[in-house]
Write an enzyme that holds these catalytic residues in place. Structure first.
Site, PDB file in Angstrom:
ATOM      1  CE1 TYR A 201      -4.153   1.936   0.054  1.00 19.86           C
ATOM      2  CE2 TYR A 201      -2.734   3.312   1.279  1.00 19.86           C
ATOM      3  CZ  TYR A 201      -3.980   3.181   0.381  1.00 19.86           C
ATOM      4  OH  TYR A 201      -4.765   4.060   0.118  1.00 19.86           O
ATOM      5  CE  LYS A 210       3.300  10.312   2.241  1.00 20.28           C
ATOM      6  NZ  LYS A 210       2.552  11.709   2.003  1.00 20.28           N
ATOM      7  CG  HIS A 230       3.534  15.480   4.296  1.00 15.40           C
ATOM      8  ND1 HIS A 230       2.786  15.288   5.213  1.00 15.40           N
ATOM      9  CD2 HIS A 230       3.258  15.120   3.129  1.00 15.40           C
ATOM     10  CE1 HIS A 230       1.675  14.670   4.734  1.00 15.40           C
ATOM     11  NE2 HIS A 230       1.921  14.384   3.497  1.00 15.40           N
ATOM     12  CB  SER A 252      -2.063  11.651   5.165  1.00 13.17           C
ATOM     13  OG  SER A 252      -0.712  11.498   5.247  1.00 13.17           O
ATOM     14  CB  CYS A 254      -5.789  17.675   6.302  1.00  6.33           C
ATOM     15  SG  CYS A 254      -5.504  16.769   8.075  1.00  6.33           S
ATOM     16  CG  ASP A 277       2.281  13.799  -0.462  1.00  6.12           C
ATOM     17  OD1 ASP A 277       1.400  14.217   0.493  1.00  6.12           O
ATOM     18  OD2 ASP A 277       2.916  12.474  -0.515  1.00  6.12           O
ATOM     19  NE  ARG A 374      -4.619   7.999   0.077  1.00  9.00           N
ATOM     20  CZ  ARG A 374      -4.104   8.819   0.541  1.00  9.00           C
ATOM     21  NH1 ARG A 374      -3.479   9.698  -0.077  1.00  9.00           N
ATOM     22  NH2 ARG A 374      -3.931   9.065   2.107  1.00  9.00           N
TER      23      ARG A 374
HETATM   24  O1  SAT Z   1       0.320   6.366   1.697  1.00  8.12           O
HETATM   25  S1  SAT Z   1       0.783   7.601   1.538  1.00  8.12           S
HETATM   26  O2  SAT Z   1       1.884   7.968   2.639  1.00  8.12           O
HETATM   27  O3  SAT Z   1       1.548   7.563   0.403  1.00  8.12           O
HETATM   28  C1  SAT Z   1      -0.447   9.013   1.484  1.00  8.12           C
HETATM   29  C2  SAT Z   1      -0.443   9.654   2.772  1.00  8.12           C
HETATM   30  O4  SAT Z   1      -0.730   8.953   3.833  1.00  8.12           O
HETATM   31  O5  SAT Z   1      -0.185  10.845   2.629  1.00  8.12           O
HETATM   32 MN    MN Z   2       1.215  12.920   2.228  1.00  5.21          MN
END
Ligand code: SAT
Ligand code: MN
Length: 588
Positions: A201, A210, A230, A252, A254, A277, A374
């Site tokens: 995921y 990330k 971020h 995340s 928001c 992001d 997503r």
């Molecule tokens: O799953 S991710 O970290 O890529 C998306 C998020 O939580 O911002």
């Molecule tokens: Mn994010």
């Protein structure tokens, strides 16, 4: 003679024992072949990896269903393995690197048996940017290979760029058995290496995102004098045609993607998209802060996205330029073969299967799409993409916004008194939790600069690094806190949000250019209400005032919460942050 890259891939193949190794060239033709494999050969449980959607409604669209236990980032299984635990800080899980490798070697031994190992060479950042980094990820699932192609600049050129070098960023990923008890996302900042097993995921598996661009890169930034954040990057064009660039940090789920794609309700104002992001921020030769987005795709939250909330995104999903577009854990309309999620306009379709592929019953608040479902789509689809997106230098940032989801207390917009106070605002940022990570939803947690789950080292040092960055900047951006989520006594949002947020952004731009004054409060500078452009909006003066109310007694609790949060960083917390907290207390 083999290159260091070839040797490394060979070593990982000895450990993981795939049936074949596929060096990806990043071409569209290859993406079609991998999708075919995902539809016909690879499976998760009983489901093929990809399901082809209605290509008329959603050109290039495919639905992916993840393993039912694998729907969000797993922060409790995410580790940063510095040589010493104090470097990781209280904000990270830490394991000794040797111990971590031993544990993962056991879990990884033979994990790719019968599977393909995809070798993904990719660039974070424009290849001509001095700030870009060359990377390679190995993975054993088509979904991750395809997602990385959408999110990063993938291809043979990167392999050539790496050549005989050894200092490329390495990522080893396997879905293993999707077993949450055998799942780890381990970072080795000293070696520029991430080792992830047991999850397919998003942030657990797309290691360029990330894991590298925030956790490892933030550590590199500390060593090299830059910031990996971020943050959304946008340009705001005013009626005179001037564009002011902003970066905005928000946890995340928001509304970062909505902000990045905002369609202005104010005539003459337009938002240009650069990233939704991640921002890498460097001090430019001119002493300003310059931002690049290391990614080239959007990985946004589907539920709540509609023609009403984010029409730009809905068009983006249907633009059909760059192959493919993925929908992960959305529901499926069985009559039309289109994806569906809660919050899409129109009637709820009568014949839906839920995100796990079971017939959906509309009862007990049962959601059809997973709340963290997503979409993954190329940024090239975005009609508001800034013409500066491809500029290797990036864009100069005039203001930094820090936001969260706060139903109480935090005003719509507040400007910090100066850089240091802005860092304090960022450091004390809090937000009510969402479905993007596996934890209880709706609880307030401190999330400094929206980086709590992503800062790859001790956050006490991180705040110190932010303060130092301010010293290096000839003209540091102004720092603002924003909150679109304040509620009234009845639990209704006071501010309509979405496209109307341009009104708060306009005030920020006006402040940057010295066009308006501000009112001083104990928590920072807030707008004179007359300076907010509210024409055409249905908001009573009373409700507007509510958005900016500061109740000293309620803030007392906030101060206590910040104090408690800061305390855990002990000696590493810069004295200046304590000073700012004492001043806030005294002013209240
Ligand atoms: O799953 S991710 O970290 O890529 C998306 C998020 O939580 O911002
Ligand atoms: Mn994010």
């Amino acid at each position: 003679m083999a290159t260091p890259l070839e040797n490394w891939v060979e070593e990982q193949a000895m450990l993981t024992e795939p049936k074949r190794i596929w060096w990806c060239d990043g071409s569209e033709e290859e993406a079609h072949r991998i999708i075919e494999i995902g539809m016909n050969e690879e499976k998760i449980g009983n489901h093929p990896i990809f399901h082809k959607l209605n290509q008329t409604a959603y050109p290039f669209g495919y639905l992916h269903r993840s393993h039912p236990t694998d729907v969000a980032r797993t922060e409790h299984l995410t580790y940063v393995c510095h040589s010493e635990g104090t470097l990781a800080g209280p904000n990270n899980n830490w394991m000794d690197p040797g111990e971590a490798k031993e544990l993962l070697t056991g879990l990884t031994k033979g994990c790719m048996k019968g599977r393909t190992m995809y070798v993904l060479p990719y660039m974070m950042g424009h290849p001509d940017s001095p700030y870009a980094k060359a990377c390679v990820q190995l993975t054993d699932v088509s979904y991750v290979a395809i997602s990385m192609r959408i999110m990063t600049r993938m291809g043979k050129k990167v392999t050539e760029k790496i050549g005989k070098r050894e200092d490329f960023f390495k990522g080893l990923h396997s879905v293993g058995e999707f077993d949450p008890n055998r799942r780890f996302i381990m970072h080795f900042p000293g070696e520029h290496f991430v080792w992830s097993i047991g999850s397919g995921y998003g942030g657990n598996a797309l290691l360029g995102k990330k894991c590298f661009s925030l956790r490892i890169a933030s550590w590199q930034g500390l060593k090299e004098g830059w910031l990996a954040e971020h943050m959304v990057i946008i340009g705001i064009e005013d009626p005179d045609g001037n564009i002011t660039y902003l970066a905005a940090a928000m946890p995340s789920a928001c509304g970062k993607t909505n902000l990045a794609m905002l369609e202005s309700t104010l005539p003459g104002y337009k938002v240009w998209t650069l990233g939704d992001d991640i921002a890498w921020l460097n001090v430019g030769p001119d002493g300003r802060l310059w931002a690049i987005n290391p990614e080239i795709g959007l990985f946004g939250v589907a539920p709540g996205t509609s023609m009403k909330t984010n029409p730009n995104m809905m068009r983006t999903l249907k633009a059909g330029k760059f192959f493919p577009v993925l929908f992960t854990n959305a529901a499926l309309n069985l009559d039309t073969n289109e994806p569906w999620w809660e919050g899409m306009e129109g009637e709820v379709p009568g014949n839906l299967s839920d995100w796990q592929g079971n017939p959906w019953e509309n009862s007990n608040g049962n959601k059809a799409a997973h709340p963290n479902s997503r979409f993954t789509v190329s940024i090239e689809h975005v009609s508001t993409l800034s013409k500066e997106f491809k500029n290797p230098k990036g864009v100069p940032i005039s203001a930094i916004l820090i936001g969260g989801r706060r139903s109480q207390l935090i005003p719509l917009v507040v400007e910090g008194f100066n850089w240091q106070h802005g860092v304090f605002i960022g450091a004390s940022n809090g937000s009510e939790t969402t479905a993007a990570a596996l934890h209880k939803i709706g609880v307030l947690r401190r999330d400094p600069m929206a980086m709590l789950p992503f800062c790859g080292y001790n956050m006490g040092h991180y705040f110190g690094h932010w303060l130092n960055m301010g010293e290096k900047l000839a003209s540091p951006p102004r720092i603002f806190s924003v909150n679109w989520f304040r509620m009234d006594e009845n639990g209704e949002f006071i501010w309509p949000g979405f496209g109307e947020n341009i009104r708060a952004l306009k005030w920020i731009v006006d402040r940057v250019h010295g066009r308006v004054g501000a009112r001083e409060t104990p928590v920072g500078l807030v707008p004179h209400l007359k300076d907010l452009e509210l024409d055409g909006m249905n908001l009573s003066e009373e409700r507007l005032e509510k958005l900016f109310e500061i109740h000293p007694r309620a803030w007392d609790d906030e101060v206590l919460g910040i104090e408690k949060f800061f305390e855990q960083f002990g000696q590493t917390m810069p004295e200046m942050m304590w000073g700012a907290l004492r001043t806030l207390k005294a002013n209240l």
